[in-house]
Write an enzyme that holds these catalytic residues in place. Structure first.
Site, PDB file in Angstrom:
ATOM      1  N   HIS A  99       0.840  -1.195   0.000  1.00 30.51           N
ATOM      2  CA  HIS A  99       0.000   0.000   0.000  1.00 30.51           C
ATOM      3  C   HIS A  99       0.874   1.243   0.000  1.00 30.51           C
ATOM      4  CE1 HIS A  99       0.574  -1.492   4.115  1.00 30.51           C
ATOM      5  NE2 HIS A  99       0.649  -0.224   4.502  1.00 30.51           N
ATOM      6  N   ILE A 100       0.379   2.274  -0.675  1.00 34.47           N
ATOM      7  CA  ILE A 100       1.005   3.594  -0.636  1.00 34.47           C
ATOM      8  C   ILE A 100       0.156   4.462   0.274  1.00 34.47           C
ATOM      9  CG2 ILE A 100       1.666   5.641  -1.950  1.00 34.47           C
ATOM     10  CD1 ILE A 100       1.805   3.889  -4.460  1.00 34.47           C
TER      11      ILE A 100
HETATM   12  P1  5GP Z   1       1.504   0.064   7.467  1.00 37.81           P
HETATM   13  O1  5GP Z   1       1.815   0.249   8.921  1.00 37.81           O
HETATM   14  O2  5GP Z   1       1.417  -1.409   7.095  1.00 37.81           O
HETATM   15  O3  5GP Z   1       2.399   0.820   6.536  1.00 37.81           O
HETATM   16  O4  5GP Z   1       0.071   0.691   7.241  1.00 37.81           O
HETATM   17  C1  5GP Z   1      -1.102   0.009   7.504  1.00 37.81           C
HETATM   18  C2  5GP Z   1      -2.182   1.038   7.641  1.00 37.81           C
HETATM   19  O5  5GP Z   1      -3.428   0.398   7.552  1.00 37.81           O
HETATM   20  C3  5GP Z   1      -2.173   1.790   8.980  1.00 37.81           C
HETATM   21  O6  5GP Z   1      -2.011   3.186   8.725  1.00 37.81           O
HETATM   22  C4  5GP Z   1      -3.504   1.457   9.597  1.00 37.81           C
HETATM   23  O7  5GP Z   1      -4.087   2.530  10.299  1.00 37.81           O
HETATM   24  C5  5GP Z   1      -4.331   1.045   8.402  1.00 37.81           C
HETATM   25  N1  5GP Z   1      -5.377   0.084   8.694  1.00 37.81           N
HETATM   26  C6  5GP Z   1      -5.240  -1.028   9.459  1.00 37.81           C
HETATM   27  N2  5GP Z   1      -6.404  -1.705   9.496  1.00 37.81           N
HETATM   28  C7  5GP Z   1      -7.287  -0.980   8.746  1.00 37.81           C
HETATM   29  C8  5GP Z   1      -8.669  -1.180   8.419  1.00 37.81           C
HETATM   30  O8  5GP Z   1      -9.308  -2.147   8.795  1.00 37.81           O
HETATM   31  N3  5GP Z   1      -9.242  -0.239   7.627  1.00 37.81           N
HETATM   32  C9  5GP Z   1      -8.555   0.840   7.163  1.00 37.81           C
HETATM   33  N4  5GP Z   1      -9.225   1.712   6.406  1.00 37.81           N
HETATM   34  N5  5GP Z   1      -7.255   1.052   7.459  1.00 37.81           N
HETATM   35  C10 5GP Z   1      -6.626   0.151   8.241  1.00 37.81           C
END
Ligand code: 5GP
Length: 113
Positions: A99-100
């Site tokens: 994801h970006i």
């Molecule tokens: P990472 O830490 O992997 O770069 O980013 C994951 C992102 O996904 C986090 O910013 C977190 O808040 C978001 N996220 C986690 N679970 C969910 C969800 O169920 N729905 C949405 N919309 N965002 C989520």
């Protein structure tokens, strides 16, 4: 790659505030926003992390970044925004579906923590 919650969002098995969709990608608001604008742009293809992408994904990755810029602009933040890709746990990745992050709407510090 096993299903993550982002696959469930693509499949509408769990809700999300979706702001853009096309054949290749989906964009939705982050559930825990770190700025006034915090959107995630994900490929529909289940790539766990950027280090797992291959040359076959070249066009897809370009598409994701171009759409991220378009979405920032469409949301009213075309002048200044940050695009972030966390790769691996130590880099802060918590969801293993590429994801970006589009982050905008406040003054952003550098370097990030
Ligand atoms: P990472 O830490 O992997 O770069 O980013 C994951 C992102 O996904 C986090 O910013 C977190 O808040 C978001 N996220 C986690 N679970 C969910 C969800 O169920 N729905 C949405 N919309 N965002 C989520």
């Amino acid at each position: 790659m096993s299903d993550t919650l982002f696959t469930k969002i693509i499949n509408r098995e769990i809700p999300a505030d979706i702001v853009y969709e096309d054949d290749l990608c989906l964009a939705f608001k982050d559930i825990n926003p770190q700025a006034p604008l915090h959107i995630l742009v994900i490929p529909k293809k289940p790539i766990a992390m950027i280090s797992n992408a291959t040359n076959d994904d070249e066009n897809l990755l370009g598409h994701l970044f171009l759409k991220a810029g378009d979405i920032a602009k469409d949301q009213g933040y075309g002048e200044a925004y940050r695009l972030v890709v966390n790769n691996g746990e130590d880099a802060g990745q918590t969801v293993f579906h590429l994801h970006i992050h589009i982050i905008a709407g406040r003054s952003l510090k550098w370097p990030p923590g």
